[in-house]
Structure formats: C-alpha cells, structure tokens
Design a protein around this motif. Structure first.
Motif, PDB file in Angstrom:
ATOM      1  N   LYS A   1      -1.466  12.263   9.701  1.00  0.00           N
ATOM      2  CA  LYS A   1      -1.470  13.711   9.481  1.00  0.00           C
ATOM      3  C   LYS A   1      -1.706  13.991   7.998  1.00  0.00           C
ATOM      4  O   LYS A   1      -1.128  13.336   7.127  1.00  0.00           O
TER       5      LYS A   1
ATOM      6  N   TRP B   1      -2.401  17.626   5.334  1.00  0.00           N
ATOM      7  CA  TRP B   1      -2.330  19.090   5.259  1.00  0.00           C
ATOM      8  C   TRP B   1      -3.291  19.590   4.205  1.00  0.00           C
ATOM      9  O   TRP B   1      -3.454  18.974   3.152  1.00  0.00           O
TER      10      TRP B   1
ATOM     11  N   GLU C   1      -3.173  24.404   6.839  1.00  0.00           N
ATOM     12  CA  GLU C   1      -3.660  23.903   8.122  1.00  0.00           C
ATOM     13  C   GLU C   1      -3.402  22.401   8.218  1.00  0.00           C
ATOM     14  O   GLU C   1      -3.610  21.666   7.259  1.00  0.00           O
ATOM     15  N   GLU C   2      -2.921  21.967   9.376  1.00  0.00           N
ATOM     16  CA  GLU C   2      -2.657  20.557   9.624  1.00  0.00           C
ATOM     17  C   GLU C   2      -3.889  19.894  10.230  1.00  0.00           C
ATOM     18  O   GLU C   2      -4.554  20.474  11.086  1.00  0.00           O
ATOM     19  N   TYR C   3      -4.168  18.672   9.779  1.00  0.00           N
ATOM     20  CA  TYR C   3      -5.279  17.887  10.300  1.00  0.00           C
ATOM     21  C   TYR C   3      -4.739  16.543  10.779  1.00  0.00           C
ATOM     22  O   TYR C   3      -3.767  16.022  10.229  1.00  0.00           O
ATOM     23  N   THR C   4      -5.409  15.980  11.764  1.00  0.00           N
ATOM     24  CA  THR C   4      -5.104  14.630  12.220  1.00  0.00           C
ATOM     25  C   THR C   4      -6.356  13.793  12.027  1.00  0.00           C
ATOM     26  O   THR C   4      -7.407  14.100  12.590  1.00  0.00           O
TER      27      THR C   4
ATOM     28  N   GLU D   1      -9.416  16.096  13.081  1.00  0.00           N
ATOM     29  CA  GLU D   1      -9.247  17.166  14.051  1.00  0.00           C
ATOM     30  C   GLU D   1      -8.217  18.172  13.553  1.00  0.00           C
ATOM     31  O   GLU D   1      -7.215  17.809  12.947  1.00  0.00           O
ATOM     32  N   SER D   2      -8.506  19.445  13.806  1.00  0.00           N
ATOM     33  CA  SER D   2      -7.575  20.532  13.499  1.00  0.00           C
ATOM     34  C   SER D   2      -7.725  21.573  14.596  1.00  0.00           C
ATOM     35  O   SER D   2      -8.471  21.373  15.551  1.00  0.00           O
TER      36      SER D   2
END
Length: 168
Positions: free
Chosen positions: A121, A123, A101-104, A64-65
């Motif tokens: 997390k 990136w 952009e950060e993603y989980t 998810e982002s």
C-alpha cells in the motif's frame, strides 16, 4: 496460523505466504506516502530459496486505486536464480489529486517451476499549500496576552507571531 498455545489467530495462510515463504517478491519502500508529482521508486526483488536453481518467468507489476488499475511493468523471459536478486527498478510519478488516495502496488512472478505475488500500500497526498505563518492576534485582556506570550515565547520569536493587546 496459530500462536504458541495452538490458538487460531485467524490469519489467512495465503496472505502470510506473500512475504513468508520459500519464494517471495519484495520491495524496498523507505516511504509509503507521496505528494503530488513526487517520483515513486520501486525496486522489485525476488527472494528464491525454493530449491529451483534457475528458471525463466514473467513479472507483472500493477498499481490500483479507486480510479482504476494500470500496468506499470510486464516482461516475459526474466531469468531467475537461487537467492535474492533485483528483477527491476520501476520509477513513476503519480498525478495530482484534490484529496488523499490509497494505492495498491501488486507484483506477480510466474514460471513453470513456481509462482509468487505480493502487494504493498502507498498513499498519495495533494501537494502542500504554503500558508502565511505571519498572523496577528488582538487580545482585549492584558493578563491573557501575557500568559499567551509566556507560553509561546520561543515559538513566537521563530514563527513571526505578532500579539497585540488593546490595553497596552
């Protein structure tokens, strides 16, 4: 969660149980930062010391982002045993971006006997744009030019820096 003096540390117990419980999902991420189009390898492990020797469950992995949420993996009837076992190796590529952009990445394992989830997390950064490291610096003062050369002599030889002084 309290420290050795029984002072509350305001740590959410549910968050702590993601990685500190009888049964947890784990991954091995040697790197957490990835450039555009770089492959991301994500092995998912189940560490099961709950006392349940074996069971069948469902594993779901999502990413998810700010751009949205995508399911990377979903499989039912995964046979889980006691101890640590690798459930799946996931490999995917993140598309290009203009800015970081950060993603989980989230994983959830559910079975009739137990359930657990964890998240990590990562990136994504734009691909590196090579720059021309050869540049010219024109200085008007000979003493300043000498000082610059003395300070950066080793770097200047290796990087191709050219210094000019109008007075020479």
């Amino acid at each position: 969660i309290v420290d050795c003096f029984d002072d509350d540390k305001f740590i959410d117990a549910n968050w702590m149980r993601q990685f500190n419980s009888d049964t947890v999902l784990l991954t091995d991420l040697p790197e957490e930062c990835f450039a555009d189009n770089a492959p991301v390898k994500l092995p998912i492990y189940l560490s099961n010391y709950s006392g349940v020797d074996h069971c069948f469950g469902k594993l779901t992995v999502t990413i998810e982002s700010v751009s949205g949420k995508v399911e990377l993996y979903c499989r039912d009837n995964i046979f889980a045993v006691s101890g640590v076992q690798k459930l799946v190796d996931i490999e995917f590529t993140l598309p290009g971006v203009a800015q970081a952009e950060e993603y989980t990445v989230s994983a959830e394992f559910t079975s009739p006997d137990f359930s657990c989830k964890n998240s990590w997390k990562i990136w994504r950064y734009p691909a590196e744009t090579p720059i021309n490291s050869k540049f010219e610096l024109k200085l008007e003062n000979g003493e300043f030019a000498k000082w610059i050369i003395d300070q950066t002599a080793a770097d200047a030889k290796e990087s191709g820096i050219v210094l000019y002084d109008r007075l020479n």
